[in-house]
Scaffold this active site. Structure first.
Site, short mmCIF file in Angstrom:
data_model
loop_
_atom_site.label_atom_id
_atom_site.label_comp_id
_atom_site.label_asym_id
_atom_site.label_seq_id
_atom_site.Cartn_x
_atom_site.Cartn_y
_atom_site.Cartn_z
N LYS A 106 9.86 11.28 2.82
CA LYS A 106 10.88 10.23 2.93
C LYS A 106 11.40 10.17 4.38
O LYS A 106 11.72 11.20 4.97
CB LYS A 106 12.03 10.51 1.96
N THR A 146 15.43 0.72 2.24
CA THR A 146 16.75 1.29 2.56
C THR A 146 17.17 0.97 4.00
O THR A 146 16.48 0.24 4.70
CB THR A 146 16.70 2.81 2.33
N ARG A 205 3.98 4.01 -1.33
CA ARG A 205 4.17 4.77 -2.58
C ARG A 205 4.76 3.89 -3.67
O ARG A 205 4.23 3.79 -4.78
CB ARG A 205 5.10 5.98 -2.33
N LYS A 212 0.83 -1.23 0.00
CA LYS A 212 0.00 0.00 0.00
C LYS A 212 0.86 1.26 0.00
O LYS A 212 0.33 2.38 0.00
CB LYS A 212 -0.92 -0.01 1.23
N HIS A 216 14.84 14.75 -2.33
CA HIS A 216 13.67 13.86 -2.30
C HIS A 216 12.43 14.59 -1.79
O HIS A 216 12.52 15.66 -1.19
CB HIS A 216 13.94 12.65 -1.39
N HIS A 217 11.30 13.90 -1.96
CA HIS A 217 10.02 14.36 -1.39
C HIS A 217 10.14 14.41 0.14
O HIS A 217 10.89 13.63 0.74
CB HIS A 217 8.90 13.42 -1.83
N1 NAI Z 1 15.33 0.93 -4.20
C1 NAI Z 1 14.53 1.79 -4.83
O1 NAI Z 1 14.62 2.01 -6.04
C2 NAI Z 1 13.50 2.53 -4.04
C3 NAI Z 1 13.45 2.35 -2.69
N2 NAI Z 1 12.52 2.99 -1.95
C4 NAI Z 1 12.52 2.66 -0.54
O2 NAI Z 1 11.40 1.81 -0.29
C5 NAI Z 1 10.92 2.02 1.04
C6 NAI Z 1 9.46 2.39 0.96
O3 NAI Z 1 9.33 3.66 0.38
P1 NAI Z 1 7.88 4.34 0.17
O4 NAI Z 1 7.00 3.44 -0.62
O5 NAI Z 1 8.12 5.71 -0.30
O6 NAI Z 1 7.35 4.38 1.70
P2 NAI Z 1 5.85 4.30 2.20
O7 NAI Z 1 5.88 4.75 3.61
O8 NAI Z 1 4.94 4.98 1.23
O9 NAI Z 1 5.51 2.73 2.13
C7 NAI Z 1 5.97 1.76 3.02
C8 NAI Z 1 4.80 0.81 3.24
O10 NAI Z 1 5.25 -0.34 3.93
C9 NAI Z 1 4.25 -0.68 4.86
N3 NAI Z 1 4.82 -1.55 5.88
C10 NAI Z 1 5.62 -1.23 6.93
N4 NAI Z 1 5.94 -2.32 7.63
C11 NAI Z 1 5.35 -3.37 7.00
C12 NAI Z 1 5.33 -4.75 7.23
N5 NAI Z 1 5.99 -5.31 8.28
N6 NAI Z 1 4.65 -5.55 6.37
C13 NAI Z 1 3.98 -5.03 5.33
N7 NAI Z 1 3.95 -3.70 5.06
C14 NAI Z 1 4.65 -2.90 5.88
C15 NAI Z 1 3.71 0.64 5.38
O11 NAI Z 1 2.45 0.51 6.01
C16 NAI Z 1 3.64 1.42 4.07
O12 NAI Z 1 2.42 1.22 3.40
C17 NAI Z 1 11.83 3.11 1.63
O13 NAI Z 1 12.86 2.52 2.36
C18 NAI Z 1 12.36 3.83 0.39
O14 NAI Z 1 13.57 4.48 0.62
C19 NAI Z 1 11.61 3.84 -2.51
C20 NAI Z 1 11.63 4.08 -3.85
C21 NAI Z 1 12.60 3.46 -4.73
O1 LIG Z 2 12.32 6.96 -0.59
C1 LIG Z 2 12.41 7.15 -1.83
O2 LIG Z 2 11.58 7.78 -2.49
C2 LIG Z 2 13.55 6.56 -2.53
N1 LIG Z 2 14.38 5.79 -1.85
C3 LIG Z 2 15.55 5.16 -2.35
C4 LIG Z 2 16.77 5.74 -1.68
O3 LIG Z 2 16.73 6.03 -0.47
O4 LIG Z 2 17.80 5.88 -2.34
C5 LIG Z 2 15.62 5.18 -3.86
C6 LIG Z 2 15.14 6.46 -4.48
O5 LIG Z 2 16.02 7.48 -4.16
C7 LIG Z 2 13.73 6.79 -3.98
#
Ligand code: NAI
Ligand SMILES: O=C(O)C1=N[C@H](C(=O)O)C[C@H](O)C1
Length: 250
Positions: free
Chosen positions: A139, A80, A14, A12, A135-136
């Site tokens: 984060k 991360t 982003r 659920k 970033h937004h």
């Molecule tokens: N490697 C990449 O390319 C990217 C990595 N990220 C990383 O992904 C992670 C998530 O980012 P966002 O989606 O922006 O955050 P977000 O806060 O929108 O989503 C995280 C979701 O995980 C859920 N969650 C937390 N604990 C959980 C569990 N034990 N079981 C199931 N669901 C659980 C939360 O309720 C929330 O819906 C961050 O660490 C971010 O830095 C984000 C974008 C790209």
């Molecule tokens: O939280 C994010 O949005 C993102 N997280 C990853 C990071 O911490 O590098 C990847 C990307 O930057 C988006």
């Protein structure tokens, strides 16, 4: 040919919600579970999940991966917060399940992976280098996993090339003004409404600078990398850190 059975954990969020749509749209993949906070991980076993896409929080990721590895479920991880200690802990669980593959990608965007590669390549030729990630403001972590990894790669390239510490005459400093220090490389984190995920690596030498910049403008930018990871991780046992290992970059 049977479809690969995939679950998204953090479905659920982003990026998780975008990953759900991407898996559903892929002809060779079947979305068998989409789990949010509070849902039971046993669902993964009951649905015969082969690959989990883990996109949650640093507080949740270790428990989720421990469950996956113990049950022989491969994982593609975007969450991360990776430290040497956490990687060692994951390595220990993987050693007990040697057929299982885990890909951890600080960034799934192909452009961001190339930014890291270009910065690493350029690092040896410049006296100075600093990283600005933007970033937004929703984060949770700073610096970003991408910036942290980029700094480590750049620092290692500088060390390999025998470069000395970077020049910096700063004597007095308001705390934080020079950013975080990752292995001797300064990382600056901007949080701004309107942004998504952006990074600049600025390199400086006598009379010139080089800026390597990448912009993720939509969460769709991460999907080709996630799908590639899902398809490749099933035949890559053990830990793979960084999507570049699946991109055949020289
Ligand atoms: N490697 C990449 O390319 C990217 C990595 N990220 C990383 O992904 C992670 C998530 O980012 P966002 O989606 O922006 O955050 P977000 O806060 O929108 O989503 C995280 C979701 O995980 C859920 N969650 C937390 N604990 C959980 C569990 N034990 N079981 C199931 N669901 C659980 C939360 O309720 C929330 O819906 C961050 O660490 C971010 O830095 C984000 C974008 C790209
Ligand atoms: O939280 C994010 O949005 C993102 N997280 C990853 C990071 O911490 O590098 C990847 C990307 O930057 C988006």
């Amino acid at each position: 040919m049977s479809k690969l059975r995939v679950a998204v954990v953090g479905a659920k969020g982003r990026i998780g919600s975008e990953a759900v749509r991407a898996v559903e749209a892929a002809d060779d993949l079947e979305l068998v579970a989409a789990l949010g906070r509070g849902d039971q991980l046993e669902t993964l076993v009951e649905t015969g999940t082969q690959v989990v896409v883990e996109l949650t929080t640093p507080a949740s990721v270790m428990g989720n991966l421990d469950f996956c590895v113990r049950h022989g479920i491969h994982a593609v991880v975007g969450t991360t917060g990776w430290t040497d200690e956490r990687l060692a802990q994951l390595g220990t669980s993987l050693a007990a399940s040697p057929e299982t593959g885990v890909l951890i990608a600080p960034n799934f965007s192909i452009g961001a992976v190339l930014t890291m590669k270009f910065a690493e390549t350029a690092a040896r030729w410049f006296e100075s280098v600093e990283i600005i990630e933007l970033h937004h403001p929703d984060k949770a972590d700073a610096p970003s996993g991408t910036a942290h990894r980029t700094a480590q790669l750049v620092a290692a390239a500088r060390t390999d090339a025998g470069l000395p510490a970077q020049p910096d005459a700063t004597v007095t400093e308001l705390a934080g003004a020079r950013g975080a220090d990752v292995d001797g490389v300064r990382v600056h984190s901007v949080r701004l409404r309107g942004l998504l995920a952006h990074q600049e690596v600025v390199l400086g030498g006598e009379g010139e600078t080089l800026t390597v910049r990448h912009d993720s403008l939509h969460h769709s930018s991460f999907m080709p990398g996630i799908l590639l990871g899902v398809r490749r991780v099933v035949s890559a046992p053990g830990l793979t850190f960084g999507l570049e290992h699946f991109l055949d970059l020289s």
